[in-house]
Design a protein around this motif. Structure first.
Motif, mmCIF file in Angstrom:
data_model
loop_
_atom_site.group_PDB
_atom_site.id
_atom_site.type_symbol
_atom_site.label_atom_id
_atom_site.label_comp_id
_atom_site.label_asym_id
_atom_site.label_seq_id
_atom_site.Cartn_x
_atom_site.Cartn_y
_atom_site.Cartn_z
ATOM 1 N N PHE A 223 -4.691 1.761 -8.522
ATOM 2 C CA PHE A 223 -4.115 1.656 -7.753
ATOM 3 C C PHE A 223 -4.629 0.896 -6.614
ATOM 4 O O PHE A 223 -3.948 0.025 -5.827
ATOM 5 C CB PHE A 223 -3.115 2.865 -7.176
ATOM 6 C CG PHE A 223 -2.137 3.301 -8.066
ATOM 7 C CD1 PHE A 223 -1.183 2.395 -8.544
ATOM 8 C CD2 PHE A 223 -1.929 4.770 -8.461
ATOM 9 C CE1 PHE A 223 -0.305 3.047 -9.770
ATOM 10 C CE2 PHE A 223 -0.974 5.135 -9.212
ATOM 11 C CZ PHE A 223 -0.304 4.063 -9.975
ATOM 12 N N ALA B 253 -6.623 -3.700 -5.118
ATOM 13 C CA ALA B 253 -5.796 -4.314 -4.079
ATOM 14 C C ALA B 253 -6.403 -5.566 -3.365
ATOM 15 O O ALA B 253 -7.740 -5.503 -3.254
ATOM 16 C CB ALA B 253 -5.395 -3.024 -3.293
ATOM 17 N N ARG C 123 2.122 1.848 -3.558
ATOM 18 C CA ARG C 123 0.876 2.107 -4.334
ATOM 19 C C ARG C 123 0.788 3.864 -4.164
ATOM 20 O O ARG C 123 0.345 4.406 -4.917
ATOM 21 C CB ARG C 123 -0.404 1.582 -4.213
ATOM 22 C CG ARG C 123 -0.311 0.093 -4.709
ATOM 23 C CD ARG C 123 -1.626 -0.617 -4.654
ATOM 24 N NE ARG C 123 -1.519 -1.463 -3.322
ATOM 25 C CZ ARG C 123 -2.458 -1.668 -2.449
ATOM 26 N NH1 ARG C 123 -3.337 -0.300 -2.282
ATOM 27 N NH2 ARG C 123 -2.340 -2.119 -1.343
ATOM 28 N N ARG D 264 0.773 -1.200 0.102
ATOM 29 C CA ARG D 264 0.006 0.182 -0.039
ATOM 30 C C ARG D 264 0.805 1.338 -0.025
ATOM 31 O O ARG D 264 0.598 2.304 -0.575
ATOM 32 C CB ARG D 264 -1.065 -0.060 1.245
ATOM 33 C CG ARG D 264 -1.869 1.260 1.189
ATOM 34 C CD ARG D 264 -2.972 1.000 2.214
ATOM 35 N NE ARG D 264 -3.844 2.060 2.180
ATOM 36 C CZ ARG D 264 -3.539 2.988 2.811
ATOM 37 N NH1 ARG D 264 -2.686 3.308 3.727
ATOM 38 N NH2 ARG D 264 -4.445 4.102 2.711
#
Length: 320
Positions: A279, A283, A201, A198
């Motif tokens: 992005f 996830a 990203r 994360r």
């Protein structure tokens, strides 16, 4: 009907999708108190919503059919425009704090500062606002700005300054990330609740925004500066807040550079919305939330079916 606009109906469709994808990840980012990403989603989502409505209403006309909407949407465009870059700065600042092993998120004071910056830019624009608003055919209502040196210092310069601040934080973050790469994973996950994937990203989001919006800000200044930059003293003679200027598509498309910056400015929030969703919309945390929503929906729909068919069917009598 829309022969002059090759992006119709593509732009309205994509801008509406941009609104949707901007707010899909919002609930779990809000629950996690990720203020920077929430501000980014709100800015891109609201900006895209305004552009969607404008592109429908003024697809083939310059009529002042919704003056109150124009008053509101012009301010949203100003606030959301700087909101995208300032929320990126907030994210880069958070990443920097983690990179120096502080692992802290934004303090209430820093959150207030971001809100104050957005409010200041909207107030400063009033100083260089010569009329109520402009209406561009195919684009819709836009904030009007008096082409004076003060406009560049008070309004146009903000995306560039904020982008440069993000750049400084990003360089320092990469440096600290390299120096503390061994300790980073432990600090990021335990102190800030942020996984390395994360973190990366978010870094990519900052870089994409920084290398898009900052050059666009410079380009906008160059395009505006080609016209006659008037002394600020002449603003008092030009101000008329009851006036609305109407610009047909043939007029704003006559200058290739002006045509380019107008088109770029309306596509920016759409692009930023899809970049963010690219992005974060696929996830692992997003997939987890999708599964939760799916299971709840399935249970809700399944529960409804059970209520309808919950009574046991009557069995035929053995005596018959």
């Amino acid at each position: 009907m829309h022969a002059s606009d090759p992006t119709f109906p593509l732009f309205p469709i994509l801008s509406l999708l941009a609104v949707i994808v901007s707010f899909i990840p919002f609930p779990w980012h809000f629950r996690a108190r990720n203020i920077g990403t929430c501000a980014y989603m709100l800015s891109t989502g609201l900006f895209s919503l305004v552009e969607f409505i404008n592109s429908i209403i003024w697809a083939d006309n310059v009529n002042n059919v919704a003056p109150v909407w124009c008053d509101i949407s012009a301010q949203v465009i100003i606030g959301a425009g700087v909101g995208i870059t300032s929320s990126t700065l907030a994210i880069s600042r958070q990443l920097y704090n983690i990179s120096v092993l502080k692992g802290q998120s934004k303090t209430p004071k820093e959150k207030r500062i971001d809100i104050i910056i957005n409010s200041i830019v909207m107030l400063l624009h009033i100083i260089v606002q010569p009329r109520r608003f402009d209406i561009f055919e195919e684009i819709g209502c836009q904030p009007a700005t008096f082409n004076t040196v003060a406009a560049y210092l008070l309004y146009f310069i903000w995306p560039i300054l904020i982008g440069l601040c993000s750049f400084v934080y990003s360089v320092l973050t990469l440096r600290n990330f390299y120096i503390h790469r061994v300790e980073f994973t432990k600090v990021a996950s335990t102190t800030s609740g942020m996984s390395p994937s994360r973190y990366i990203r978010l870094m990519l989001l900052v870089f994409v925004d920084m290398f898009c919006n900052t050059p666009i800000g410079v380009f906008a200044i160059i395009v505006s500066a080609r016209a006659a930059v008037l002394p600020f003293s002449t603003l008092s003679q030009a101000v008329d807040f009851t006036k609305v200027e109407f610009i047909t598509a043939s007029e704003w498309k006559a200058d290739p550079l002006y045509h380019a910056i107008v088109e770029i400015n309306r596509w920016v929030p759409v692009f930023c919305s899809f970049v963010f969703f690219g992005f974060f919309g696929f996830a692992e945390e997003a997939k987890k939330n999708y599964r939760i929503v799916y299971e709840k929906s399935k249970k809700l729909l399944g529960g409804g079916d059970r209520k309808m068919t919950g009574s046991k069917p009557l069995r035929p009598s053995r005596g018959n």
